[in-house]
Design an enzyme around this catalytic site. Structure first.
Site, PDB file in Angstrom:
ATOM      1  N   HIS A   1     -43.821   6.414  -1.356  1.00  0.00           N
ATOM      2  CA  HIS A   1     -43.864   5.449  -2.466  1.00  0.00           C
ATOM      3  C   HIS A   1     -42.576   4.616  -2.495  1.00  0.00           C
ATOM      4  CE1 HIS A   1     -44.486   4.016  -6.657  1.00  0.00           C
ATOM      5  NE2 HIS A   1     -43.185   4.167  -6.725  1.00  0.00           N
ATOM      6  N   GLU A   2     -41.434   5.281  -2.365  1.00  0.00           N
ATOM      7  CA  GLU A   2     -40.158   4.542  -2.373  1.00  0.00           C
ATOM      8  C   GLU A   2     -40.094   3.572  -1.191  1.00  0.00           C
ATOM      9  OE1 GLU A   2     -38.713   4.584  -5.055  1.00  0.00           O
ATOM     10  OE2 GLU A   2     -39.598   6.416  -5.845  1.00  0.00           O
TER      11      GLU A   2
ATOM     12  N   HIS B   1     -41.800   0.390  -1.912  1.00  0.00           N
ATOM     13  CA  HIS B   1     -40.944  -0.610  -2.569  1.00  0.00           C
ATOM     14  C   HIS B   1     -40.106  -1.370  -1.528  1.00  0.00           C
ATOM     15  CE1 HIS B   1     -41.995   0.423  -6.614  1.00  0.00           C
ATOM     16  NE2 HIS B   1     -41.492   1.635  -6.573  1.00  0.00           N
TER      17      HIS B   1
ATOM     18  N   HIS C   1     -40.122  -5.475  -0.886  1.00  0.00           N
ATOM     19  CA  HIS C   1     -38.957  -6.360  -0.793  1.00  0.00           C
ATOM     20  C   HIS C   1     -38.946  -7.111   0.520  1.00  0.00           C
ATOM     21  CE1 HIS C   1     -36.111  -6.337  -4.111  1.00  0.00           C
ATOM     22  NE2 HIS C   1     -36.677  -5.195  -4.453  1.00  0.00           N
TER      23      HIS C   1
HETATM   24 ZN   LIG Z   1     -41.825   3.151  -7.862  1.00  0.00          ZN
END
Ligand SMILES: [Zn+2]
Length: 238
Positions: free
Chosen positions: A109-110, A113, A117
């Site tokens: 999940h990280e 992100h 970006h």
């Molecule tokens: Zn998150």
């Protein structure tokens, strides 16, 4: 407590918004309890691939050709986050060295992100540019509104409402960012063969439970904003 402050805090007592805010507050507590219980359940389920959260993060970044992001080990419980300012994926104790399905889902999940970006995903761009204003809004909004009520000075209440609404808007923009990061994570875990089909569905349960905490707190913030607007309108009519 001055009469005006009393009125600002309690004067309108159990109006419909107040009850809804209480309900939303309870939902926040349930969501936070649930994410902890779902996480701890799947933190005990070892993944078949045997990779740790850190190894999975490394693999996902490599596969996406991302070489300028560092993976760090941070302390705490569910403190995992991506920091775009110093380009670090920060994985907590429970994620970094664990080979569980929960750890792998959170690490992915990280990295979702990070990919947002890298690919200029629009909602995360709005979120990042809004972050400084939202941080001021969440600290200053309610105090300004209360000060406006205490002084019975409507323009100040309106300023407070505008400042607070920046924080609320930030929380709303966070929702698509979070759901999209989880979606990306599950697709990549499946595509790269890191998790098997049934493990992906367990990972989805962990990430959905985590997303619900964002939904509950955004709902609380929206209701608070609506309540301030309603109180201000009623003031005007007094
Ligand atoms: Zn998150």
């Amino acid at each position: 407590m001055s009469y005006n402050l009393y009125r600002a805090a309690y004067g309108y007592g159990f109006d419909p918004y107040y009850i809804l805010i209480l309900i939303a507050g309870v939902l926040c507590m349930i969501a936070s309890y649930r994410v902890n219980s779902v996480y701890s359940k799947y933190a005990r389920v070892r993944s078949m691939c045997g990779m740790t959260g850190a190894m999975v993060a490394d693999e996902i970044l490599r596969r996406n050709g991302i070489t300028d992001v560092t993976i760090n080990h941070v302390s705490g419980n569910l403190t995992d986050h991506f920091d775009p300012r110093n380009k670090t994926v920060n994985l907590s104790d429970a994620t970094y060295n664990s080979t569980s399905v929960a750890a792998i889902a959170v690490a992915a999940h990280e990295c979702g992100h990070v990919c947002q970006h890298a690919q200029g995903y629009f909602p995360i761009q709005i979120r990042s540019s809004l972050a400084p204003a939202a941080s001021i809004g969440s600290k200053m909004g309610i105090p300004i509104i209360f000060l406006g009520f205490i002084l019975s000075f409507q323009p100040l209440v309106r300023v407070g409402i505008i400042v607070f609404s920046l924080a609320v808007f930030f929380q709303l923009v966070t929702l698509p960012v979070e759901f999209n990061a989880s979606h990306r994570a599950l697709v990549m875990l499946n595509e790269y063969g890191i998790l098997a089909e049934e493990e992906v569905s367990d990972g989805r349960k962990v990430l959905t439970a985590a997303a619900m905490t964002y939904v509950a707190s955004a709902a609380t913030a929206v209701l608070q904003l609506l309540r301030f607007i309603a109180l201000n309108n009623r003031r005007r009519d007094d």
